[in-house]
Write a protein that holds these residues in place. Structure first.
Motif, PDB file in Angstrom:
ATOM      1  N   TRP A 109     -19.282 -23.673  -7.943  1.00 34.05           N
ATOM      2  CA  TRP A 109     -18.545 -24.819  -8.490  1.00 34.05           C
ATOM      3  C   TRP A 109     -19.414 -26.071  -8.509  1.00 34.05           C
ATOM      4  O   TRP A 109     -19.417 -26.816  -9.505  1.00 34.05           O
ATOM      5  N   LEU A 110     -20.162 -26.322  -7.436  1.00 31.51           N
ATOM      6  CA  LEU A 110     -21.039 -27.493  -7.398  1.00 31.51           C
ATOM      7  C   LEU A 110     -22.109 -27.425  -8.478  1.00 31.51           C
ATOM      8  O   LEU A 110     -22.407 -28.437  -9.135  1.00 31.51           O
ATOM      9  N   SER A 111     -22.682 -26.256  -8.674  1.00 26.13           N
ATOM     10  CA  SER A 111     -23.720 -26.122  -9.702  1.00 26.13           C
ATOM     11  C   SER A 111     -23.136 -26.347 -11.096  1.00 26.13           C
ATOM     12  O   SER A 111     -23.774 -26.986 -11.948  1.00 26.13           O
ATOM     13  N   PHE A 112     -21.910 -25.863 -11.341  1.00 23.94           N
ATOM     14  CA  PHE A 112     -21.266 -26.090 -12.640  1.00 23.94           C
ATOM     15  C   PHE A 112     -21.009 -27.580 -12.862  1.00 23.94           C
ATOM     16  O   PHE A 112     -21.273 -28.114 -13.952  1.00 23.94           O
ATOM     17  N   MET A 113     -20.492 -28.243 -11.841  1.00 26.10           N
ATOM     18  CA  MET A 113     -20.175 -29.657 -11.974  1.00 26.10           C
ATOM     19  C   MET A 113     -21.438 -30.502 -12.174  1.00 26.10           C
ATOM     20  O   MET A 113     -21.481 -31.386 -13.037  1.00 26.10           O
ATOM     21  N   ILE A 114     -22.465 -30.235 -11.387  1.00 26.46           N
ATOM     22  CA  ILE A 114     -23.709 -31.001 -11.517  1.00 26.46           C
ATOM     23  C   ILE A 114     -24.334 -30.780 -12.890  1.00 26.46           C
ATOM     24  O   ILE A 114     -24.770 -31.724 -13.564  1.00 26.46           O
ATOM     25  N   PHE A 115     -24.360 -29.532 -13.329  1.00 23.49           N
ATOM     26  CA  PHE A 115     -24.923 -29.218 -14.643  1.00 23.49           C
ATOM     27  C   PHE A 115     -24.130 -29.900 -15.755  1.00 23.49           C
ATOM     28  O   PHE A 115     -24.701 -30.476 -16.695  1.00 23.49           O
ATOM     29  N   GLY A 116     -22.798 -29.860 -15.660  1.00 25.63           N
ATOM     30  CA  GLY A 116     -21.960 -30.439 -16.703  1.00 25.63           C
ATOM     31  C   GLY A 116     -22.063 -31.949 -16.774  1.00 25.63           C
ATOM     32  O   GLY A 116     -22.219 -32.519 -17.858  1.00 25.63           O
ATOM     33  N   THR A 121     -22.229 -35.142 -20.251  1.00 25.63           N
ATOM     34  CA  THR A 121     -21.370 -36.157 -19.625  1.00 25.63           C
ATOM     35  C   THR A 121     -20.180 -36.505 -20.506  1.00 25.63           C
ATOM     36  O   THR A 121     -19.038 -36.573 -20.031  1.00 25.63           O
ATOM     37  N   ASN A 122     -20.424 -36.730 -21.790  1.00 24.26           N
ATOM     38  CA  ASN A 122     -19.325 -37.101 -22.698  1.00 24.26           C
ATOM     39  C   ASN A 122     -18.284 -35.988 -22.784  1.00 24.26           C
ATOM     40  O   ASN A 122     -17.072 -36.248 -22.799  1.00 24.26           O
ATOM     41  N   TYR A 123     -18.759 -34.747 -22.821  1.00 22.69           N
ATOM     42  CA  TYR A 123     -17.826 -33.616 -22.907  1.00 22.69           C
ATOM     43  C   TYR A 123     -16.981 -33.512 -21.638  1.00 22.69           C
ATOM     44  O   TYR A 123     -15.785 -33.201 -21.712  1.00 22.69           O
ATOM     45  N   MET A 124     -17.588 -33.775 -20.493  1.00 25.17           N
ATOM     46  CA  MET A 124     -16.846 -33.701 -19.232  1.00 25.17           C
ATOM     47  C   MET A 124     -15.774 -34.774 -19.164  1.00 25.17           C
ATOM     48  O   MET A 124     -14.668 -34.534 -18.662  1.00 25.17           O
ATOM     49  N   SER A 148      -7.303 -30.785 -10.217  1.00 29.58           N
ATOM     50  CA  SER A 148      -7.431 -29.355 -10.521  1.00 29.58           C
ATOM     51  C   SER A 148      -8.882 -28.889 -10.478  1.00 29.58           C
ATOM     52  O   SER A 148      -9.166 -27.760 -10.080  1.00 29.58           O
ATOM     53  N   ASN A 149      -9.809 -29.766 -10.879  1.00 27.30           N
ATOM     54  CA  ASN A 149     -11.225 -29.412 -10.804  1.00 27.30           C
ATOM     55  C   ASN A 149     -11.719 -29.363  -9.362  1.00 27.30           C
ATOM     56  O   ASN A 149     -12.522 -28.505  -9.000  1.00 27.30           O
ATOM     57  N   SER A 219     -17.634 -21.823 -15.717  1.00 30.49           N
ATOM     58  CA  SER A 219     -18.972 -22.146 -16.231  1.00 30.49           C
ATOM     59  C   SER A 219     -18.947 -22.411 -17.719  1.00 30.49           C
ATOM     60  O   SER A 219     -19.714 -23.243 -18.231  1.00 30.49           O
ATOM     61  N   SER A 220     -18.060 -21.715 -18.450  1.00 32.11           N
ATOM     62  CA  SER A 220     -18.002 -21.909 -19.905  1.00 32.11           C
ATOM     63  C   SER A 220     -17.408 -23.274 -20.258  1.00 32.11           C
ATOM     64  O   SER A 220     -17.625 -23.777 -21.358  1.00 32.11           O
ATOM     65  N   GLU A 221     -16.659 -23.891 -19.318  1.00 40.52           N
ATOM     66  CA  GLU A 221     -16.050 -25.180 -19.601  1.00 40.52           C
ATOM     67  C   GLU A 221     -17.044 -26.339 -19.551  1.00 40.52           C
ATOM     68  O   GLU A 221     -16.740 -27.418 -20.048  1.00 40.52           O
ATOM     69  N   VAL A 222     -18.202 -26.144 -18.937  1.00 40.25           N
ATOM     70  CA  VAL A 222     -19.176 -27.240 -18.808  1.00 40.25           C
ATOM     71  C   VAL A 222     -20.272 -27.142 -19.846  1.00 40.25           C
ATOM     72  O   VAL A 222     -21.184 -27.969 -19.874  1.00 40.25           O
ATOM     73  N   ASN A 223     -20.246 -26.133 -20.701  1.00 38.47           N
ATOM     74  CA  ASN A 223     -21.266 -25.992 -21.746  1.00 38.47           C
ATOM     75  C   ASN A 223     -20.817 -26.673 -23.033  1.00 38.47           C
ATOM     76  O   ASN A 223     -19.662 -26.677 -23.351  1.00 38.47           O
TER      77      ASN A 223
END
Length: 223
Positions: A109-116, A121-124, A148-149, A219-223
């Motif tokens: 989860w941390l890696s997904f959040m940091i990557f996203g 940034t705008n997508y997040m 929820s995140n 993971s697909s939500e942060v791409n």
């Protein structure tokens, strides 16, 4: 009779040496030989499972990051082997403990959040407000989506640990009633235990798949 029902989850120790997590690595002993010997039915079975999982994960993740499905296939393999090994007597079930499940869920989860947040940034920020939300509800939706995140690694960890604990406790509780039963009831109890073991085997596989597929969706939500 055990004084505490949860003592079935106590760690095993010999000469004050804790042997808890050795069972976590037992699965490697069953895998390694298949890569060095002539392919067998066991090897073909795992290759088919890996192929099916790869195709499913690839649809969810896409082809943006090559080789990313290998991470989630490995995650599935680790969890399913520990779940199945935990069904054997006197083997410590590591996936029934939050230490193990959180150690798997939190880094992902941390890696997904940091990557996203670094790369998209705008997508997040856009993801915090679902499309079509009225302006007056936007602050509330941001709070709900943020919460929820944040609780996602906790829900992943609790879901896996709770399902493993529930089945093991039921098997232990029924097994402890055996000495006080008649011969006929013991035979009935054995049949029930066998059916519960089959159910637990299905739960072990399903929960491994659920953990891996949810991690893939996150993971697909942060791409």
């Amino acid at each position: 009779m055990m004084t505490n029902l949860f003592s079935s989850f106590d760690p095993l120790s010999i000469i004050n040496l804790s042997l808890n997590w050795i069972s976590t690595m037992l699965g490697i002993l069953f895998i390694s030989w298949s890569f060095w010997m002539i392919p067998s039915r066991w090897n073909f079975l795992w290759m088919n499972i890996y192929s099916i999982l790869h195709n499913e994960f690839k649809i969810l993740i896409g082809s943006k990051i090559k080789g990313s499905t290998l991470t989630f296939i490995s995650l599935f393999s680790i969890i399913v082997m520990n779940n199945i090994l935990g069904l054997f007597p006197y083997i410590f079930t590591s996936t029934s403990h939050m230490v193990m499940t959180l150690s798997l869920a939190m880094p992902l989860w941390l890696s997904f959040m940091i990557f996203g947040w670094i790369n998209n940034t705008n997508y997040m920020f856009e993801h915090l407000v679902p499309q079509g939300t009225p302006s007056i509800l936007m602050p509330f939706m941001v709070c709900i989506e943020t919460i929820s995140n944040i609780i996602r690694p906790g829900t992943l960890a609790v879901r896996l640990a709770a399902n493993m604990i529930a089945g093991h406790l039921l098997l232990t509780l029924l097994g402890n009633t055996g000495p006080s039963m008649s011969l006929i009831m013991i035979n009935v109890l054995i049949m029930i235990q066998i059916m519960l073991l089959i159910l637990e085997l299905a739960v072990a596989i399903i929960q491994s798949y659920v953990f891996a597929i949810l991690s893939t969706l996150y993971s697909s939500e942060v791409n």
